[in-house]
Design a protein around this motif. Structure first.
Motif, PDB file in Angstrom:
ATOM      1  N   THR C 100       0.767  -1.017   0.041  1.00  0.00           N
ATOM      2  CA  THR C 100       0.040   0.130  -0.010  1.00  0.00           C
ATOM      3  C   THR C 100       0.887   1.289  -0.127  1.00  0.00           C
ATOM      4  O   THR C 100       0.665   2.212  -0.680  1.00  0.00           O
ATOM      5  CB  THR C 100      -1.023   0.138   1.063  1.00  0.00           C
ATOM      6  OG1 THR C 100      -1.428  -1.337   1.408  1.00  0.00           O
ATOM      7  CG2 THR C 100      -1.865   1.139   1.220  1.00  0.00           C
ATOM      8  N   ALA C 103       2.392   1.731  -3.330  1.00  0.00           N
ATOM      9  CA  ALA C 103       1.398   2.135  -4.191  1.00  0.00           C
ATOM     10  C   ALA C 103       1.162   3.820  -3.921  1.00  0.00           C
ATOM     11  O   ALA C 103       1.033   4.459  -5.141  1.00  0.00           O
ATOM     12  CB  ALA C 103       0.145   1.309  -4.443  1.00  0.00           C
ATOM     13  N   VAL C 104       0.867   3.899  -2.809  1.00  0.00           N
ATOM     14  CA  VAL C 104       0.618   5.339  -2.471  1.00  0.00           C
ATOM     15  C   VAL C 104       1.626   6.404  -2.985  1.00  0.00           C
ATOM     16  O   VAL C 104       1.434   7.381  -3.581  1.00  0.00           O
ATOM     17  CB  VAL C 104       0.445   5.614  -0.974  1.00  0.00           C
ATOM     18  CG1 VAL C 104       0.149   7.084  -0.498  1.00  0.00           C
ATOM     19  CG2 VAL C 104      -1.034   4.886  -0.519  1.00  0.00           C
ATOM     20  N   ASN C 107       1.875   6.514  -6.864  1.00  0.00           N
ATOM     21  CA  ASN C 107       0.443   7.033  -7.517  1.00  0.00           C
ATOM     22  C   ASN C 107       0.687   8.476  -7.079  1.00  0.00           C
ATOM     23  O   ASN C 107       0.542   9.300  -7.979  1.00  0.00           O
ATOM     24  CB  ASN C 107      -0.413   6.809  -6.995  1.00  0.00           C
ATOM     25  CG  ASN C 107      -0.891   5.260  -7.742  1.00  0.00           C
ATOM     26  OD1 ASN C 107      -0.107   4.729  -8.657  1.00  0.00           O
ATOM     27  ND2 ASN C 107      -1.664   4.282  -7.078  1.00  0.00           N
ATOM     28  N   GLY C 108       1.164   8.928  -5.938  1.00  0.00           N
ATOM     29  CA  GLY C 108       1.158  10.311  -5.400  1.00  0.00           C
ATOM     30  C   GLY C 108       2.267  11.242  -6.234  1.00  0.00           C
ATOM     31  O   GLY C 108       1.907  12.057  -6.771  1.00  0.00           O
ATOM     32  N   LEU C 110       3.402  10.401  -9.298  1.00  0.00           N
ATOM     33  CA  LEU C 110       2.746  10.395 -10.643  1.00  0.00           C
ATOM     34  C   LEU C 110       1.855  11.602 -10.615  1.00  0.00           C
ATOM     35  O   LEU C 110       1.792  12.373 -11.790  1.00  0.00           O
ATOM     36  CB  LEU C 110       2.318   9.189 -11.132  1.00  0.00           C
ATOM     37  CG  LEU C 110       1.608   9.132 -12.468  1.00  0.00           C
ATOM     38  CD1 LEU C 110       2.854   9.679 -13.378  1.00  0.00           C
ATOM     39  CD2 LEU C 110       1.101   7.959 -12.792  1.00  0.00           C
ATOM     40  N   SER C 111       0.925  11.650  -9.669  1.00  0.00           N
ATOM     41  CA  SER C 111      -0.214  12.892  -9.878  1.00  0.00           C
ATOM     42  C   SER C 111       0.685  13.955  -9.649  1.00  0.00           C
ATOM     43  O   SER C 111       0.446  15.087 -10.168  1.00  0.00           O
ATOM     44  CB  SER C 111      -1.181  12.784  -8.409  1.00  0.00           C
ATOM     45  OG  SER C 111      -1.479  11.541  -8.525  1.00  0.00           O
ATOM     46  N   THR C 114       2.182  15.009 -13.021  1.00  0.00           N
ATOM     47  CA  THR C 114       1.150  15.415 -13.714  1.00  0.00           C
ATOM     48  C   THR C 114       0.732  16.985 -13.393  1.00  0.00           C
ATOM     49  O   THR C 114       0.739  17.536 -14.297  1.00  0.00           O
ATOM     50  CB  THR C 114       0.000  14.448 -13.715  1.00  0.00           C
ATOM     51  OG1 THR C 114       0.463  13.226 -13.900  1.00  0.00           O
ATOM     52  CG2 THR C 114      -1.038  14.702 -14.901  1.00  0.00           C
ATOM     53  N   ALA C 159       4.805   7.886 -15.971  1.00  0.00           N
ATOM     54  CA  ALA C 159       4.608   6.742 -15.036  1.00  0.00           C
ATOM     55  C   ALA C 159       6.076   6.038 -14.814  1.00  0.00           C
ATOM     56  O   ALA C 159       6.121   5.446 -13.440  1.00  0.00           O
ATOM     57  CB  ALA C 159       3.690   5.712 -15.686  1.00  0.00           C
ATOM     58  N   GLY C 218       1.027  -4.518 -10.413  1.00  0.00           N
ATOM     59  CA  GLY C 218       1.132  -3.209 -10.707  1.00  0.00           C
ATOM     60  C   GLY C 218       2.282  -2.564 -10.055  1.00  0.00           C
ATOM     61  O   GLY C 218       3.186  -3.242  -9.879  1.00  0.00           O
ATOM     62  N   ASN C 219       2.343  -1.490  -9.690  1.00  0.00           N
ATOM     63  CA  ASN C 219       3.414  -0.663  -8.933  1.00  0.00           C
ATOM     64  C   ASN C 219       4.160  -1.431  -7.954  1.00  0.00           C
ATOM     65  O   ASN C 219       5.414  -1.690  -7.894  1.00  0.00           O
ATOM     66  CB  ASN C 219       3.013   0.887  -8.645  1.00  0.00           C
ATOM     67  CG  ASN C 219       2.981   1.589 -10.083  1.00  0.00           C
ATOM     68  OD1 ASN C 219       3.552   1.219 -10.957  1.00  0.00           O
ATOM     69  ND2 ASN C 219       2.259   2.684  -9.907  1.00  0.00           N
ATOM     70  N   PRO C 220       3.296  -1.778  -6.775  1.00  0.00           N
ATOM     71  CA  PRO C 220       4.073  -2.368  -5.780  1.00  0.00           C
ATOM     72  C   PRO C 220       5.074  -3.744  -6.213  1.00  0.00           C
ATOM     73  O   PRO C 220       6.237  -3.628  -6.060  1.00  0.00           O
ATOM     74  CB  PRO C 220       3.071  -2.901  -4.899  1.00  0.00           C
ATOM     75  CG  PRO C 220       2.200  -1.878  -4.918  1.00  0.00           C
ATOM     76  CD  PRO C 220       1.959  -1.549  -6.612  1.00  0.00           C
TER      77      PRO C 220
END
Lengths: 368, 349, 667
Positions: C100, C103-104, C107-108, C110-111, C114, C159, C218-220
């Motif tokens: 988790t 992943a956080v 994704n954080g 990447l956001s 962006t 990504a 995925g990412n993890p």
């Protein structure tokens, strides 16, 4: 500027030699700005003048020492002789070969048979045994295995290393390694030997031993030697003539006595300050010719021309009047003045003004 | 230029939807249903679809390494996003890892399964973490194929007996002194080596190691009109570009299916392709779970969409949209019809 | 960028006790009772081999009945993990939480990237690389960022970038303390080293399934797979950096009364910084080299673009994505390399300068996001090289494939046939026909010769382990390809290395090509290799050869450059011709590096065994791929471990030789 007499007997001759490191070397030389000081040129063009208009000749069998502090250009100078470094301008002649216009094959022949080098850090081939190091020069000449090893053994015998021929260089002491270096140079029986600060990496004791070795070999083999050193004592001990180099140019060229007794400028004077003059200068250096007008008085005592001043002291003390100086055959050369000797020993080199006029020609102070 | 943009747009769409997942993660939502993937909050890409999907979980579909699998997914994605208003992301994954991922809920569904009896046993029958979502529609037809030009020149290749006779024509350095039979992706369980032995064909099976390598090899032969024989299957969009003809093997029987792998001497079984979904999907996204159970089309449909994307270089969305708008009643049956029939992978597949 | 070479040098430096210790007969106990001891051990060895021969008979390969069921064991472990994954606290909760967090973070990040918009990313990348290396580095990074956009792969690039960033940070967070521990406590160091070897040599393919099962897809999972492969260098370089801090400095610190911790913090770590940064640089390069593998578990990004392009056999697209990966790697490599180079030198920017710079970046980002409302790189601004590449490749294939298209050699298809029929197949036949105990005797004997009894035992154990895992025949197939790839690599690489050493122009020309070959994901040239050499073992050999070539070239050049100038000059002074100089001085003196070239080439060829498996070369690579693709975890892992064991055997043989062969201990 070149006032060197053309000497047919010269083994090595070098005229107007320049080496400027940097892409614009030739350009600078052509434009004439190269005569400016080293620092200026470096700042302006990024070029370094390593050798600046150097001319000299080395007679067959002579030991010529190039002296200078590190960075003075002496290593570059000797590398120019066999074009390990390509000079920017000038002439070099070795044993009749115009080196700078020689083609690759001639140059190779020169390096293979005529000139050998002994290096500062020995530059032995770490992957070859001692004997194969010594035989290297012959090997590249194409000499077969047996003859070249025989020759290498002979030379090793000469330098006193016959028992370590199977060893690798790293297993030998520094002094022994340089003996290998010396043997490697001698193995091809060259006419000219170049020593590039060959003994500076050795301990003082070993260094002296090696110097003696060179003197011994020189007496036996009479090679022409160009010896680069930054050690004045070494230069004085080995050199028939010494050139003092500074910022790429020769400041003074002369016999040891001339360098010590008559420094050309403050730079040289500084250099020779610590030298025991009494050991270097001889009676010959101080001799005053017998005044043709004066009545010939026979001197109270005579000394031979080659006696160092230090050796004169006991005689001077016991003899009140001038001393007679005689040559090896006992012929009277002139007289020695007690006061002058003391002055010279005290470091006053103006006394040299009294040196005989025919000696003046020996000091090619014009070579600069 | 267009193909790159195609991929780009496909990404943007998927990524845009995934941005929501990222936001949820950051705000502390349950990570197990929404981790991974390439998330990107594109400004415009998916705002239209995302409108009604504020609190809905992201639906993750697995794209396998063949284009048909992508065709399934882009159409499903289009419908789920436009009609059911769930965000969808597609992830690329090998077939085997897709099973545990579906079991854990990281993947919502896989729309095309070829066999995988072992996984089926473990996750569907065994621990009930995955449910069988019924038949997909296309019949997977695995077998031996040759280029049609070769079949025309050598009509005897219509059956395996012709291959037995003509093996010399297929000799390559790799297989010498035998003929070469080219197998593809290691993920396909093949009986070809056993077939050569049991049918007494003097050929050696060369495993291309990847479908890309196999296809490249086939295309090289095709370009030079050289003989080549290989393991192949339909539906496959490449079949729309290259003309391949199937070599008949001894017919598949249930008796033959029971033989141990080394003794097999008949054709491959017909694969009734099926769908799977995560066991919790019906409770977390009931509309989507129902849609997946109803999703059903033909291999012709699939090939068309795949062809549009791979050959005509249409974007994923455009290809999906074109299909959906020309097949309104079919799409309606996915939304309002009945579940597709349950098919079970035969053992050994 | 001699990534792997540096690692190996480092390794050697870390554990080489002294050159003599590795030489035969110079073991710790040998000086006093050498002859008896030697005879006894030799007799023992012969007895072992004879016994092995008697037991298994003169049959080719390894007896199938000696099967302890390693593969089965691994598979049941896998099943156990799957079954208990939810209920077990560690497997479920702990690993779940790690997933988790990973992943956080990804994704954080990447956001955030962006949100920064492409202009912001450009500004930040430029500023960071300017700080690291000045204008040249900065402009290179800026060009790379622009290319990321122009390639049409902006989203994918971001990504991948965020995934890589998290994997790299994780590697540093774990690797740095581990490296310190390995340097400070010898047992830790000894324990860590083989583990790192395995992590680096075991193909990721072999453990992807359990990674996916344990960590979220995925990412993890992608991060964990990347981490496993990329963490070893930072551990090694940290350890190396600390252990090579001069004893005198440490002594001086101790003389002032510093505690062990103070010595570490105030003396050793700062002095090791350069080495640690070199390690970081390596971590970055390694991480970027597994981008495609990470995409196999659903991480998306650039690796995904490569895989998608492969699915539809579009080399142009794969190449585009590959180039973007290469450029990203080069930009990161240059910036981090420049940063490492700056350490300890003057020219630090003042705090005010820094504040101004970053302030400006923040302003640019805010302006771009809120002011201009920008987002991802505009998709209209793309430049595609895909179609020209496909066309060029197709034309090339037409020209080169057919026989008689190249003088003497014929086309690539002829070359391929020749290599298969006359080189690879015969070699493979011989290797396959050998009984296992002959191999044991040869490998063990060589180990003894180069590294003494201990090494002989280690290598013998490796041979037996390969046999017991029942992957003997696949190993012989792989072995034959490794040998041929190695020989070809040296035949091509050493002359190229010499040419690069001799000529600056050649060097300058080669460098970018080598960089490209080394960082380009092998998946990209999978199709071209098949286009020219057909499916089969030659394609596998060529793929590995291409990947390993840079190491051979670079090690050769490096070795020649390492020859002391004065020795080379001495050769010149004696009138050696260029050829004589090369043959009698330079090459012999570069021998340690040439052995390094051999060592590295083998390691890289082994790293490419998987790709060989993907183009029809069979062997261990194919077994590993099958393991992943058909859920035969045990089979995949045993094949993967055999690759590791092969690596250990080759590594110890070549490393030992270079150590025992130093000139000092040759008498």
């Amino acid at each position: 500027m070149t006032t060197v007499k053309p000497d047919a007997d010269a083994e090595v001759a070098c005229r107007g030699l320049w080496k400027i490191f940097g892409d614009r070397g030739r350009e600078l030389l052509a434009s004439g700005v190269a005569t400016r000081s080293r620092a200026e040129l470096l700042a302006e063009s990024g070029c370094v003048v390593a050798v600046r208009d150097v001319s000299f000749e080395v007679a067959r069998g002579e030991v010529f020492v190039v002296m200078g502090l590190s960075g003075s250009g002496k290593s570059t100078l000797i590398r120019c002789l066999t074009r390990l470094v390509d000079p920017t301008a000038g002439e070099v002649r070795i044993g009749g070969l115009e080196v700078l216009s020689a083609d690759a094959a001639q140059l190779r022949e020169l390096r293979r048979r005529k000139v050998s080098m002994v290096f500062q850090h020995f530059a032995l081939f770490p992957h070859r045994r001692v004997i194969d190091n010594v035989a290297f020069g012959l090997e590249v000449q194409g000499v077969g295995r047996t003859p070249r090893q025989e020759r290498a053994r002979e030379v090793l015998e000469v330098v006193g290393l016959a028992d370590v021929e199977r060893a690798y260089p790293s297993q030998l002491s520094g002094g022994m390694q340089q003996r290998v270096g010396l043997a490697r140079a001698l193995a091809v029986d060259p006419d000219v030997l170049i020593f590039d600060e060959a003994f500076s990496a050795l301990d003082p004791l070993i260094r002296r031993e090696m110097q003696d070795e060179v003197i011994r070999l020189e007496e036996k083999m009479h090679k022409t030697v160009v010896f680069v050193s930054h050690d004045l004592d070494e230069a004085l001990k080995l050199g028939d003539r010494i050139a003092i180099m500074k910022d790429g140019a020769f400041v003074q060229v002369g016999r040891p006595q001339e360098i010590v007794g008559a420094p050309a400028d403050d730079y040289v004077r500084d250099f020779v300050r610590g030298v025991a003059r009494g050991k270097v200068l001889t009676a010959e250096w101080m001799v005053l010719p017998a005044d043709p007008g004066a009545p010939t008085t026979s001197p109270a005592a005579t000394v031979t021309a080659g006696t160092p001043l230090q050796g004169l002291l006991p005689v001077l003390i016991s003899t009140p009047g001038p001393l007679g100086v005689v040559d090896a055959n006992g012929g009277l050369l002139g007289f020695l003045d007690r006061a002058a000797v003391l002055e010279v020993l005290a470091g006053n080199d103006t006394v040299t003004a009294r040196r005989p006029p025919d000696r003046a020609a020996l000091t090619p102070s014009g070579i600069r | 230029m267009t193909e790159i943009r195609t991929i780009h747009r496909r990404r943007r769409l998927a990524l845009g939807a995934l941005g929501v997942a990222a936001a949820m993660l950051v705000s502390g939502c349950n990570a197990s249903t929404s981790t991974g993937g390439a998330a990107s909050q594109t400004g415009s890409g998916s705002s239209g679809q995302a409108a009604g999907s504020a609190n809905k979980p992201t639906i993750t579909l697995v794209t396998n390494s063949w284009e048909g699998s992508l065709a399934n997914n882009v159409v499903a994605q289009y419908v789920i996003e436009h009609d059911l208003h769930y965000p969808v992301k597609l992830i690329d994954l090998s077939e085997i890892p897709a099973w545990p991922a579906t079991a854990k809920g990281q993947v919502s569904a896989v729309l095309e399964e070829w066999g995988h009896a072992n996984q089926y046993q473990r996750y569907v029958v065994g621990n009930h973490q995955v449910i069988n979502a019924g038949q997909e529609g296309p019949l997977g037809n695995i077998g031996w194929y040759v280029p049609t030009y070769l079949m025309k020149a050598h009509p005897e290749l219509a059956t395996w007996k012709g291959v037995q006779k003509d093996w010399k024509m297929f000799v390559t350095p790799q297989s010498a002194p035998q003929g070469q039979f080219l197998d593809g992706s290691p993920s396909y369980v093949t009986n070809d080596a056993a077939l050569m032995k049991n049918l007494h064909i003097n050929m050696k099976v060369i495993y291309a190691g990847s479908e890309a390598a196999q296809l490249t090899e086939i295309k090289t032969a095709y370009k030079q009109k050289k003989p080549i024989i290989f393991y192949w299957y339909t539906p496959q969009y490449e079949n729309a570009i290259y003309k391949f003809s199937q070599v008949k093997l001894p017919p598949w029987t249930t008796a033959c299916a029971k033989l141990p792998a080394a003794k097999v001497n008949c054709a491959y079984p017909p694969y009734d392709l099926y769908k799977i979904e995560n066991a919790k999907l019906p409770s977390t996204a009931p509309a989507v779970a129902a849609f997946i159970k109803r999703f059903h089309w033909t291999s012709g449909d699939q090939d068309q969409v795949a062809y549009d994307m791979a050959v005509k270089k249409m974007s994923d969305t455009a290809a999906a949209k074109a299909f959906v708008s020309s097949h309104a009643s079919l799409v309606s049956s996915w939304l309002h019809g009945s579940d597709t029939k349950i098919v079970v992978p035969p053992p050994g597949t | 960028m001699l990534a792997h070479g540096e690692i190996a040098v480092a390794e050697g430096a870390v554990d080489a006790p002294s050159p003599r210790a590795a030489a035969p007969g110079n073991g710790p106990s040998s000086p006093h009772r050498p002859a008896v001891c030697w005879l006894l051990s030799a007799g023992g060895a012969v007895a072992v081999v004879a016994a092995a021969a008697a037991l298994s008979g003169f049959h080719a390969g390894f007896p199938a009945r000696w099967n302890p069921g390693v593969a089965g064991g691994f598979s049941s472990l896998d099943n156990w993990v799957t079954a208990h994954q939810q209920s077990n606290f560690f497997l479920g909760t702990v690993i779940g939480d790690i997933s988790t967090v990973l992943a956080v973070c990804t994704n954080g990040l990447l956001s955030f990237l962006t949100w920064m918009t492409w202009v912001g990313v450009l500004a930040a990348a430029g500023a960071a690389s300017w700080l690291a290396g000045g204008w040249r580095t900065a402009s290179f990074s800026a060009v790379v960022v622009a290319v990321l956009g122009l390639s049409g792969l902006w989203g994918e690039s971001m990504a991948t970038l965020s995934l890589m960033a998290v994997a790299i940070i994780l590697s540093v967070l774990v690797g740095l303390p581990l490296g310190v521990a390995a340097a400070v406590w010898r047992p830790v160091g000894q324990l860590v080293r083989p583990v790192l070897d395995v992590m680096q040599m075991l193909p990721s393919y072999a453990y992807l399934v359990p990674v996916v099962i344990l960590f979220s897809i995925g990412n993890p999972a992608g991060i964990v797979a990347t981490f496993i492969y990329a963490v070893p260098p930072i551990v090694r370089f940290t350890q190396l950096g600390i252990t090579t801090v001069g004893g005198d400095v440490v002594e001086a610190a101790a003389a002032f009364g510093a505690t062990r911790g103070q010595v570490l913090r105030k003396v050793e770590l700062p002095l090791a910084l350069q080495s640690i940064l070199l390690g970081l640089n390596q971590v970055i390069m390694m991480a970027l080299s597994v981008v495609v593998i990470a995409s196999l578990v659903g991480t998306g990004g650039l690796g995904d673009s490569v895989l998608q392009a492969l699915n539809v056999v579009n080399v142009g697209d794969a190449f585009t994505a590959g180039i973007v990966i290469v450029l990203m790697a080069m930009a990161l490599d240059r910036s981090s390399g420049a940063f490492g180079g700056r350490i300890g030198r003057s020219g630090r920017r003042s705090a005010r300068q820094l504040a101004l710079l970053w302030g400006a970046v923040v302003l640019v980002v805010l302006a771009a996001h809120y002011g201009a409302g920008l987002g991802d790189f505009p998709s209209g601004w793309s430049l595609s090289v895909s179609t020209p590449i496909n066309t060029a490749l197709s034309t090339l294939q037409n020209r080169l494939y057919h026989f008689a298209s190249i003088p003497v050699v014929g086309g690539t298809s002829n070359l391929s046939s020749f290599l298969t029929l006359d080189v690879l197949n015969p070699l493979q036949r011989v290797l396959t026909a050998l009984p296992w105990w002959v191999v044991l005797a040869v490998v063990g004997g060589a180990g003894w010769l180069f590294g003494g009894l201990r090494r002989a035992l280690l290598l013998g154990a490796c041979v037996v382990a390969i046999g017991l895992m029942q992957v003997w025949s696949a190993t012989t197939v792989t072995l034959s390809q490794v040998v041929v790839a190695l020989v070809l690599d040296l035949l091509i690489g050493i002359p190229l290395g010499i040419a690069a050493y001799r000529s600056r122009a050649v060097d300058r020309l080669l460098r970018p090509v080598l960089d490209l070959l080394q960082t380009m994901p092998a998946f990209v040239y999978l199709i071209p290799v098949v286009l020219f050499f057909s499916v089969g073992n030659v394609a596998g050999v060529v793929a590995s050869l291409v990947y390993a070539l840079p190491a051979a070239v670079r090690a050769t050049t490096l070795g020649l450059r390492s020859v002391p100038v004065d020795v080379v000059e001495a050769g010149d002074a004696f009138g050696a011709t260029a050829r004589q100089r090369l043959g009698k001085i330079e090459l012999p003196l570069a021998r340690p590096y040439l052995l390094l070239a051999v060592n590295q080439t083998i390691m890289l060829v082994l790293a490419e065994v998987i790709v060989a498996g993907l183009v029809g070369a069979g062997g261990l690579g194919y077994s590993v791929v099958v393991g992943l693709e058909r859920d035969q975890f045990g089979q995949g892992l045993t094949a993967g471990l055999s690759i590791v064991l092969l690596g250990v055997i080759f590594d110890r043989l070549t490393q030992g030789r270079s150590r025992a062969g130093t000139f000092t201990s040759a008498t």
